[in-house]
Design a protein around this motif. Structure first.
Motif, short mmCIF file in Angstrom:
data_model
loop_
_atom_site.label_atom_id
_atom_site.label_comp_id
_atom_site.label_asym_id
_atom_site.label_seq_id
_atom_site.Cartn_x
_atom_site.Cartn_y
_atom_site.Cartn_z
N SER A 164 0.85 -1.19 0.00
CA SER A 164 0.00 0.00 0.00
C SER A 164 0.89 1.24 0.00
CB SER A 164 -0.91 0.02 1.23
OG SER A 164 -1.80 -1.08 1.21
N ILE A 165 0.54 2.19 -0.85
CA ILE A 165 1.29 3.45 -0.92
C ILE A 165 0.41 4.55 -0.36
CG2 ILE A 165 2.45 5.09 -2.44
CD1 ILE A 165 2.90 2.77 -4.37
N VAL A 166 0.88 5.18 0.71
CA VAL A 166 0.13 6.23 1.39
C VAL A 166 0.92 7.54 1.28
CG1 VAL A 166 -0.92 6.96 3.57
CG2 VAL A 166 -0.79 4.51 3.00
N ARG A 167 0.29 8.53 0.68
CA ARG A 167 0.94 9.83 0.53
C ARG A 167 0.19 10.87 1.36
NH1 ARG A 167 4.26 11.87 -3.44
NH2 ARG A 167 3.74 10.13 -4.85
N GLU A 173 -2.62 4.01 -3.79
CA GLU A 173 -2.44 2.83 -4.65
C GLU A 173 -2.12 1.60 -3.83
OE1 GLU A 173 0.56 1.19 -8.16
OE2 GLU A 173 0.51 3.33 -7.71
N ASN A 174 -2.62 0.45 -4.30
CA ASN A 174 -2.16 -0.86 -3.84
C ASN A 174 -1.50 -1.57 -5.01
OD1 ASN A 174 -3.06 -0.72 -1.18
ND2 ASN A 174 -5.09 -1.49 -1.71
N GLY A 268 2.73 -4.99 3.09
CA GLY A 268 3.61 -3.87 3.35
C GLY A 268 2.93 -2.54 3.07
N ALA A 269 3.54 -1.48 3.58
CA ALA A 269 3.04 -0.13 3.33
C ALA A 269 4.22 0.83 3.29
CB ALA A 269 2.03 0.30 4.40
N VAL A 270 4.11 1.82 2.41
CA VAL A 270 5.07 2.91 2.33
C VAL A 270 4.34 4.20 2.65
CG1 VAL A 270 6.59 4.23 0.83
CG2 VAL A 270 6.55 1.75 0.66
N PHE A 271 4.86 4.97 3.59
CA PHE A 271 4.23 6.23 4.00
C PHE A 271 5.09 7.39 3.48
CE2 PHE A 271 2.88 3.03 7.02
CZ PHE A 271 1.50 3.23 7.04
N ASP A 304 14.16 3.26 7.37
CA ASP A 304 14.58 4.62 7.03
C ASP A 304 13.84 5.18 5.82
OD1 ASP A 304 16.35 4.55 9.12
OD2 ASP A 304 18.08 3.95 7.89
N GLU A 305 13.29 4.29 4.96
CA GLU A 305 12.54 4.72 3.79
C GLU A 305 11.03 4.75 4.06
OE1 GLU A 305 13.72 2.16 0.63
OE2 GLU A 305 15.72 3.05 0.47
N GLN A 306 10.67 4.66 5.33
CA GLN A 306 9.27 4.69 5.78
C GLN A 306 8.45 3.52 5.20
OE1 GLN A 306 8.81 9.25 7.20
NE2 GLN A 306 7.36 8.56 5.66
N PHE A 307 9.13 2.39 5.09
CA PHE A 307 8.51 1.15 4.63
C PHE A 307 8.33 0.23 5.83
CE2 PHE A 307 9.24 -3.31 3.35
CZ PHE A 307 8.12 -3.51 2.55
N VAL A 308 7.17 -0.44 5.89
CA VAL A 308 6.89 -1.37 6.97
C VAL A 308 6.29 -2.63 6.36
CG1 VAL A 308 4.57 -0.48 7.42
CG2 VAL A 308 5.83 -1.61 9.26
N GLU A 309 6.56 -3.78 6.98
CA GLU A 309 6.09 -5.04 6.40
C GLU A 309 5.82 -6.05 7.51
OE1 GLU A 309 7.63 -8.12 2.94
OE2 GLU A 309 9.05 -7.45 4.48
N VAL A 310 4.85 -6.93 7.25
CA VAL A 310 4.57 -8.05 8.13
C VAL A 310 4.34 -9.28 7.27
CG1 VAL A 310 2.06 -7.63 8.21
CG2 VAL A 310 3.18 -8.83 10.11
N GLN A 311 4.70 -10.45 7.78
CA GLN A 311 4.57 -11.70 7.02
C GLN A 311 3.75 -12.71 7.81
OE1 GLN A 311 8.53 -13.02 6.04
NE2 GLN A 311 8.92 -11.32 4.65
N TYR A 312 2.94 -13.48 7.07
CA TYR A 312 2.13 -14.54 7.67
C TYR A 312 2.21 -15.79 6.81
CZ TYR A 312 0.11 -10.69 10.38
OH TYR A 312 -0.06 -9.61 11.19
N TYR A 313 1.83 -16.93 7.41
CA TYR A 313 1.92 -18.20 6.73
C TYR A 313 0.62 -18.99 6.93
CZ TYR A 313 6.79 -16.87 6.82
OH TYR A 313 7.95 -16.16 6.68
N ASP A 314 0.25 -19.74 5.89
CA ASP A 314 -0.88 -20.67 5.94
C ASP A 314 -2.16 -19.99 6.41
OD1 ASP A 314 0.64 -22.74 4.96
OD2 ASP A 314 1.20 -23.49 6.93
N LEU A 315 -2.61 -19.00 5.66
CA LEU A 315 -3.87 -18.32 5.94
C LEU A 315 -4.98 -18.95 5.12
CD1 LEU A 315 -2.72 -14.58 6.01
CD2 LEU A 315 -2.82 -16.23 7.88
#
Length: 327
Positions: A164-167, A173-174, A268-271, A304-315
């Motif tokens: 996700s891109i957040v401005r 945008e996704n 993930g998301a970028v702010f 540092d680039e304002q990127f964040v991410e999380v990961q999951y398995y077997d949803l």
């Protein structure tokens, strides 16, 4: 697949972003190539083969159980693939003590009167078919906790990447990538549902049509030819969110409901501009429970680039997972 977003009022303007390529690769085949080199399938090497280990039950499973499941997956393939894979992975009495792949290839080649290069060529197709068996769980001793025919679209999702891109507090945008394995022949299309109007732009060999059904939108992605059971498809698309068609504001969450068995998920998301005061990941919540209250271990930090991410398995099962934030 369904996506849902919440919003709050904002006066910021929308601007088109640049194209995106997923930063992360989910490559089980590369994992298997690593795993069959040197000493082959051993406790030391499976400990470093994260994706394969996850598909065989995860970190809590013993080596003996993972080995048994791995052999079961190999034996579920059509002849002559089981023999060559059991040999090159060092899973037979004759090859388990051979320290090098070249020796195991030579052993198989001598049995069948072919050169080592020909053995390596035969490995390629066999390895890719083994990847599909591990991802789908189509073998007797699979740890998979889902039944593939129950999925809505008739696919197993090998991997899902959503960015996700957040401005300035506005979701603009996704960017999504779905690596899919078809569960049956002649699948007409892949369905993705969303709760808000947006322009979807597919990349590659898919086209898309959109239909509004009540308060939601159904997007049907069609491949250039009929899809086949066991084949892999790479669905990539951009979701452009126009504030003229949506309540103006910055979205407070980006979430997805996983109806199809999904092995690996990267959200993930970028702010760009303002950074949220709090960001957290969540998984396994109902529609009304999401996005939940952030708990210890769920809080996410931007790099540092304002990127964040999380990961999951077997949803699976239609429950919601995602990223949420507060300004």
């Amino acid at each position: 697949m369904e996506s849902q977003s919440k919003s709050v009022p904002s006066s910021h303007r929308w601007s088109p972003p640049s194209a995106w390529d997923p930063k992360q690769a989910y490559n089980v085949l590369q994992d298997l190539v690593y795993l069959h080199k040197d000493a082959g399938f051993t406790p030391e090497r499976i400990a470093r083969a994260f994706l394969t280990r996850q598909l065989l039950g995860g970190d809590n499973e013993s080596y003996e159980v993972m080995r048994e499941r791995f052999i079961s997956a190999i034996q579920s393939l059509r002849d002559p693939q089981p023999e060559i894979l059991l040999d090159v992975f060092g899973l037979t009495l004759e090859t388990e003590k051979m320290k090098y792949l070249k020796d195991r290839r030579r052993h198989y080649g001598d049995k069948h009167g072919i050169k080592m290069e020909a053995v390596a060529d035969r490995e390629e197709t066999a390895m890719d078919n083994l990847r599909k068996q591990l991802v789908t769980g189509w073998y007797p001793k699979s740890p998979a906790g889902f039944v593939v025919p129950q999925s809505h679209n008739g696919f197993v999702e090998e991997a899902v990447h959503i960015l996700s891109i957040v401005r300035d507090r506005v979701l603009i945008e996704n960017r999504e990538r779905h690596q899919l394995i078809a569960a049956f022949d002649e699948a007409d299309y892949i369905t993705v549902s969303s709760s808000y109007p947006a322009q979807l732009i597919p990349e590659g060999d898919f086209t898309v049509t959109t239909e509004r059904i009540g308060a939601s939108f159904t997007h049907r992605f069609r491949y250039k030819e009929p899809m086949r059971r066991g084949e892999t498809y790479d669905l990539k698309f951009r979701v452009l969110i126009n504030p003229k068609l949506n309540p103006p504001g910055g979205f407070l969450e980006q979430t997805q409901a996983f109806h199809e068995p999904t092995r690996f998920v990267s959200l993930g998301a970028v702010f760009i501009g303002d950074r949220p005061n709090k960001i957290w990941g969540f998984s396994g919540l109902s529609f009304f429970e999401r996005p939940g209250t952030p708990q210890v271990g769920q809080i996410l930090e931007c790099d540092d680039e304002q990127f964040v991410e999380v990961q999951y398995y077997d949803l699976y099962g239609g429950l919601w997972s995602g990223i949420a934030w507060e300004w």
